[in-house]
Design a protein around this motif. Sequence first.
Motif, PDB file in Angstrom:
ATOM      1  N   TYR A 663      -9.820  28.101  71.965  1.00 55.88           N
ATOM      2  CA  TYR A 663      -9.451  27.536  70.659  1.00 55.88           C
ATOM      3  C   TYR A 663      -8.790  26.182  70.839  1.00 55.88           C
ATOM      4  O   TYR A 663      -9.077  25.214  70.101  1.00 55.88           O
ATOM      5  CB  TYR A 663      -8.525  28.502  69.942  1.00 55.88           C
ATOM      6  CG  TYR A 663      -8.006  27.993  68.622  1.00 55.88           C
ATOM      7  CD1 TYR A 663      -8.822  27.997  67.486  1.00 55.88           C
ATOM      8  CD2 TYR A 663      -6.700  27.502  68.502  1.00 55.88           C
ATOM      9  CE1 TYR A 663      -8.327  27.529  66.271  1.00 55.88           C
ATOM     10  CE2 TYR A 663      -6.219  27.031  67.306  1.00 55.88           C
ATOM     11  CZ  TYR A 663      -7.041  27.046  66.179  1.00 55.88           C
ATOM     12  OH  TYR A 663      -6.573  26.580  64.977  1.00 55.88           O
ATOM     13  N   TYR A 665      -9.105  24.077  73.342  1.00 57.41           N
ATOM     14  CA  TYR A 665     -10.109  23.092  73.745  1.00 57.41           C
ATOM     15  C   TYR A 665     -10.980  22.667  72.560  1.00 57.41           C
ATOM     16  O   TYR A 665     -11.281  21.473  72.383  1.00 57.41           O
ATOM     17  CB  TYR A 665     -10.988  23.676  74.850  1.00 57.41           C
ATOM     18  CG  TYR A 665     -10.383  23.529  76.238  1.00 57.41           C
ATOM     19  CD1 TYR A 665      -9.979  22.287  76.711  1.00 57.41           C
ATOM     20  CD2 TYR A 665     -10.254  24.633  77.076  1.00 57.41           C
ATOM     21  CE1 TYR A 665      -9.452  22.155  77.986  1.00 57.41           C
ATOM     22  CE2 TYR A 665      -9.734  24.498  78.350  1.00 57.41           C
ATOM     23  CZ  TYR A 665      -9.316  23.252  78.800  1.00 57.41           C
ATOM     24  OH  TYR A 665      -8.793  23.111  80.066  1.00 57.41           O
ATOM     25  N   ARG A 666     -11.382  23.592  71.758  1.00 60.60           N
ATOM     26  CA  ARG A 666     -12.230  23.246  70.605  1.00 60.60           C
ATOM     27  C   ARG A 666     -11.482  22.367  69.618  1.00 60.60           C
ATOM     28  O   ARG A 666     -12.021  21.388  69.103  1.00 60.60           O
ATOM     29  CB  ARG A 666     -12.708  24.523  69.928  1.00 60.60           C
ATOM     30  CG  ARG A 666     -13.710  25.332  70.754  1.00 60.60           C
ATOM     31  CD  ARG A 666     -14.066  26.641  70.081  1.00 60.60           C
ATOM     32  NE  ARG A 666     -14.669  26.403  68.788  1.00 60.60           N
ATOM     33  CZ  ARG A 666     -14.965  27.364  67.897  1.00 60.60           C
ATOM     34  NH1 ARG A 666     -14.660  28.634  68.180  1.00 60.60           N
ATOM     35  NH2 ARG A 666     -15.527  27.079  66.751  1.00 60.60           N
ATOM     36  N   GLN A 670     -12.966  19.396  72.855  1.00 54.36           N
ATOM     37  CA  GLN A 670     -13.511  19.571  74.193  1.00 54.36           C
ATOM     38  C   GLN A 670     -14.375  20.839  74.228  1.00 54.36           C
ATOM     39  O   GLN A 670     -14.011  21.843  74.857  1.00 54.36           O
ATOM     40  CB  GLN A 670     -12.386  19.675  75.228  1.00 54.36           C
ATOM     41  CG  GLN A 670     -11.428  18.479  75.228  1.00 54.36           C
ATOM     42  CD  GLN A 670     -10.286  18.653  76.203  1.00 54.36           C
ATOM     43  OE1 GLN A 670     -10.508  18.617  77.417  1.00 54.36           O
ATOM     44  NE2 GLN A 670      -9.077  18.806  75.676  1.00 54.36           N
ATOM     45  N   PRO A 671     -15.563  20.820  73.556  1.00 54.50           N
ATOM     46  CA  PRO A 671     -16.380  22.031  73.476  1.00 54.50           C
ATOM     47  C   PRO A 671     -16.943  22.462  74.817  1.00 54.50           C
ATOM     48  O   PRO A 671     -17.119  23.670  75.056  1.00 54.50           O
ATOM     49  CB  PRO A 671     -17.477  21.637  72.489  1.00 54.50           C
ATOM     50  CG  PRO A 671     -17.567  20.157  72.574  1.00 54.50           C
ATOM     51  CD  PRO A 671     -16.177  19.690  72.811  1.00 54.50           C
ATOM     52  N   ALA A 674     -14.362  24.411  76.579  1.00 53.04           N
ATOM     53  CA  ALA A 674     -14.236  25.703  75.905  1.00 53.04           C
ATOM     54  C   ALA A 674     -15.370  26.632  76.319  1.00 53.04           C
ATOM     55  O   ALA A 674     -15.165  27.831  76.598  1.00 53.04           O
ATOM     56  CB  ALA A 674     -14.227  25.505  74.395  1.00 53.04           C
ATOM     57  N   ALA A 675     -16.624  26.066  76.381  1.00 58.57           N
ATOM     58  CA  ALA A 675     -17.770  26.876  76.763  1.00 58.57           C
ATOM     59  C   ALA A 675     -17.640  27.363  78.197  1.00 58.57           C
ATOM     60  O   ALA A 675     -17.971  28.530  78.519  1.00 58.57           O
ATOM     61  CB  ALA A 675     -19.050  26.072  76.592  1.00 58.57           C
ATOM     62  N   ARG A 697     -23.684  27.938  72.142  1.00 58.89           N
ATOM     63  CA  ARG A 697     -23.612  27.118  70.927  1.00 58.89           C
ATOM     64  C   ARG A 697     -22.656  25.938  71.118  1.00 58.89           C
ATOM     65  O   ARG A 697     -22.899  24.833  70.616  1.00 58.89           O
ATOM     66  CB  ARG A 697     -23.187  27.984  69.745  1.00 58.89           C
ATOM     67  CG  ARG A 697     -24.297  28.917  69.267  1.00 58.89           C
ATOM     68  CD  ARG A 697     -23.932  29.601  67.956  1.00 58.89           C
ATOM     69  NE  ARG A 697     -22.920  30.642  68.165  1.00 58.89           N
ATOM     70  CZ  ARG A 697     -23.190  31.912  68.452  1.00 58.89           C
ATOM     71  NH1 ARG A 697     -24.474  32.298  68.590  1.00 58.89           N
ATOM     72  NH2 ARG A 697     -22.237  32.803  68.603  1.00 58.89           N
ATOM     73  N   LEU A 698     -21.524  26.240  71.860  1.00 59.98           N
ATOM     74  CA  LEU A 698     -20.611  25.146  72.158  1.00 59.98           C
ATOM     75  C   LEU A 698     -21.259  24.126  73.092  1.00 59.98           C
ATOM     76  O   LEU A 698     -21.031  22.913  72.976  1.00 59.98           O
ATOM     77  CB  LEU A 698     -19.327  25.696  72.791  1.00 59.98           C
ATOM     78  CG  LEU A 698     -18.373  26.442  71.843  1.00 59.98           C
ATOM     79  CD1 LEU A 698     -17.213  27.043  72.631  1.00 59.98           C
ATOM     80  CD2 LEU A 698     -17.834  25.496  70.766  1.00 59.98           C
ATOM     81  N   LYS A 701     -23.349  21.984  71.096  1.00 56.76           N
ATOM     82  CA  LYS A 701     -22.510  21.050  70.352  1.00 56.76           C
ATOM     83  C   LYS A 701     -22.027  19.927  71.250  1.00 56.76           C
ATOM     84  O   LYS A 701     -21.882  18.780  70.805  1.00 56.76           O
ATOM     85  CB  LYS A 701     -21.329  21.801  69.745  1.00 56.76           C
ATOM     86  CG  LYS A 701     -20.451  20.947  68.854  1.00 56.76           C
ATOM     87  CD  LYS A 701     -19.340  21.799  68.235  1.00 56.76           C
ATOM     88  CE  LYS A 701     -18.456  20.952  67.331  1.00 56.76           C
ATOM     89  NZ  LYS A 701     -17.358  21.774  66.735  1.00 56.76           N
ATOM     90  N   GLY A 702     -21.779  20.270  72.501  1.00 60.40           N
ATOM     91  CA  GLY A 702     -21.300  19.258  73.429  1.00 60.40           C
ATOM     92  C   GLY A 702     -22.421  18.451  74.064  1.00 60.40           C
ATOM     93  O   GLY A 702     -22.148  17.575  74.885  1.00 60.40           O
TER      94      GLY A 702
END
Length: 928
Positions: A663, A665-666, A670-671, A674-675, A697-698, A701-702
């Motif tokens: 959370y 990181y997101r 910073q996805p 986080a991933a 999905r992260l 997104k990244g």
Amino acid sequence: MIARWPLRYCLAVCLALPMAVTAQSFELTLNEDGKTIADMRPVFLRMEPQPLPDISLKEVIRRYRALFAEADDPEVRIDALHRLNNLYSLSGQDLSLPVEQEVALYREALDSYESIASSGVYHGRLDELLYQTAKAHAFVGRDSESIDRLEQLVGLYPDSGLAPEARFRIAESAFSEGEYQRALRGYQRVLAGDARQELVDKSRYMVGWSQFKLGQSESAGVAFLRVLDDWYARSDGFESLKGGAANLVEDSFRILAIMASRREGVASLEQWMATTGDRHWDVLLYDRLADFHLSRERYSDSARVTRAFIEKKPDHSRTPAMYRQLVRIWESGRFPEEARQARQDYAEAFMPSSAYRSLPADEQSQWRRVTRNVADRLYASAGTGSEVQAGRFRQSARFYDRLADRAPEDSGEWRRLAGDAWYQGGALALAVTAYDKAAYRHPGYREAADAAWAGLKTRREKLIAGQGIAEVAEADQLMSAARRFTRRFPEDTRGPDFQADLSQRLVAAGFPDRALTTATQVTGNGTASIAARRSAHLVMAEHHFADEDWKTAATHYDNALALAGQASEKTNTTTIQDRLATSLHRQAQAERKSGQPGAAVALFERAADVAASGMLTVTARHDAAAAMLAAQQWEQAIGALERFTRRHETHELAGSAREKLVYAYRQSGQPIEAANIMLAGAAESDHPWKERLAAARLLEKGGEVNRALVIYGDYLEATPTARTAEQHVERQTLRHRLLTADDSGSSPYRAALLERELASDWHSQETLAWASQAALFMADEAATTMASITLEPPLQASLEGKRAALETALKRFRQAGRLGDATVQSRALYGRAELYRTLAADIMASPVPAELNDLEQSQYRILLEEQAYPFEEKAIALHERNHGRLANGVHDDWIERSIEALATLFPARYQRDVRWMSWQPAGEDDAS
């Protein structure tokens, strides 16, 4: 057997005859008999002492011996013998003859006796002569002749004063010969006459013996009881018996015991006593019978007799002694359990105050001694575990209590022992009473403090054994008892120890205010032990903790922790540390709630430092990081959470920490990081694929799409089948995502997407649309393939490939029509129609074989038309169906195209009779 009568006795009696030669006066009496009838002696003469002449006694004796030897007249010889015997008696010197000479002399005298008795001429009384003759015969062993003379005496002189003794001697002879019936009649004749008391006593005694020998036990028993009754009355209750009388009485007791033992024991004895009436001295009968059994090691019989007397006469003055005798009987036989029970019975018998007061002082002392032994043995033998054993403890307690009542000088000790026994027996209330009496009613008792302490512990245990401290009254009683102890024994540290424990129990019982009062008393007691004060501070801390007064609670926990450090023995402080940490943690939560995150973090960290258990430490650190997140301090939170996950990677909160780190990181943009966190922890997750998909999905997104697509593909490969509608939609979405990311047009996910949708019971608009588009795509591919196949002679061979492509395309168009919306359905109908139209055109355009002549070529073309005609008809029918959808309100470009196709097709239908080759596509009629 009749006893042998000494010569001097016979001569002495003879001197009693009224002869002219004697001038002395004397009287006839009976001597004391021996121990048994066989030892009875004849009468003897008691003479008044006379001065002896001056002549030498030896000389006188010599002259009478000479006279006896030289005289011819029997009377003179007898008189000489009488004189000799008298001289022997009066001299007091040992001048008698040896036994052998005396018997020989007596034998010579018998001739004189018999001569006079046979002649019937005698200057004296003939009955006396017969009597002395009988005795002389008996002395020399002529028993039969002796009895003959006695019977002659009785027959001739039945009223003689010597007749009773003669009858007695005759009965004795019959008894000795085993003629018990004749002996019985003889003794009864003596009793019926006017016999002197000595003969009466012996005859009564021998009546019993004769009846015993005849087997008349009941009559014999009654006879011996009457003998004893008579002697009891005449001897001051058997106290003044001497000599033969004492032996006779003792022998009567003995034969009664023998007879009873041979019959029914004490029952027979009581039957005989019932016949003759009650008597005060019957205890002796029971005693002799018990002794008789005991002498023969018949211990049970001996005990049974003693017990019978005790039960029959519990108030008798000798009953206490009989109780003790019962103990000795069992001890003699080495029966320890029976002896123990006998002692206990004795103790029980005089437990009532009235029974004890009836005992004389020495018996009371005996009772206390035995009762102490009984109580001690019951206590020692009880052990633990069973109801029987508990009963023994309670019995011993009763005895100790009664001893305390009857021995004031030791009553404190007795009361404490009673308390111990009541306690072991499970009678806790009685134990408390006994302990309190020992402790507080006997100021000089040295063990008073121990007794009081035992009372306190028993009170506590009594409540624990029941429902605990369930009532206010119970709580107040315990508190009062504890205060009483501390006031009476202020230096005894057990008092505050008890109060400390009590305060904890009061808390558990739901009396927090009383617990606080008791704990406060402990902390204010200077003699209280470290352990007691530590316990009291803990109670106070818990009280304030329950009131959510975290700061005060923490203070008392701190005090308790400090006292634990002062203890001489190492104390486990884990609980205290954790409770302190919890108080600090709650304070931190309150600070965080009030909007003071800085103070909250500090308290959380202090809680983590003081906590003994890892759980509290971890929780505090976790909550500190959460507080940073709440303050949107992302970088600080990321640092704290990274440290947390490194330190506690296996803790149950590690997953939560990773979620918070993701959370953070997101939220901090910073996805990718986080991933990566999610992928690293996915293997340990309960739902690893859920974690991986979220991470994918992260990643998308990244910008790391390829990594995401790989995860999607792995997921579909690992879990291809959906078990719920949500799973089906999720998997179809991923297949569509993978399909759209593949520009090659040959993605395997297109067919998988279509097949999964067709096989599923769950659908969504999107999944249906994706699947229908996939079906159209594959149908178009198959149509293209079909169109690319050229029909060449031989026509049959090339038609097989074209037909397979046609069927594939038709199948996919049908699937698209089934899954798609109205537009897709129009598109599918149009595509199917065009397939048939193309096939018909390709058939018509196929080349004619060159080897055919003109006629044959013409005929061949006719046949091709006939083959193409049905397909053209199907195409027209499908276009018309599509056109007919206008009536249902459907209008789109594909319907317009079907209309255009119909306009270019020849509307007429042709039927040919000759068919050169026949072929129909497999399956249903597609024009329908």
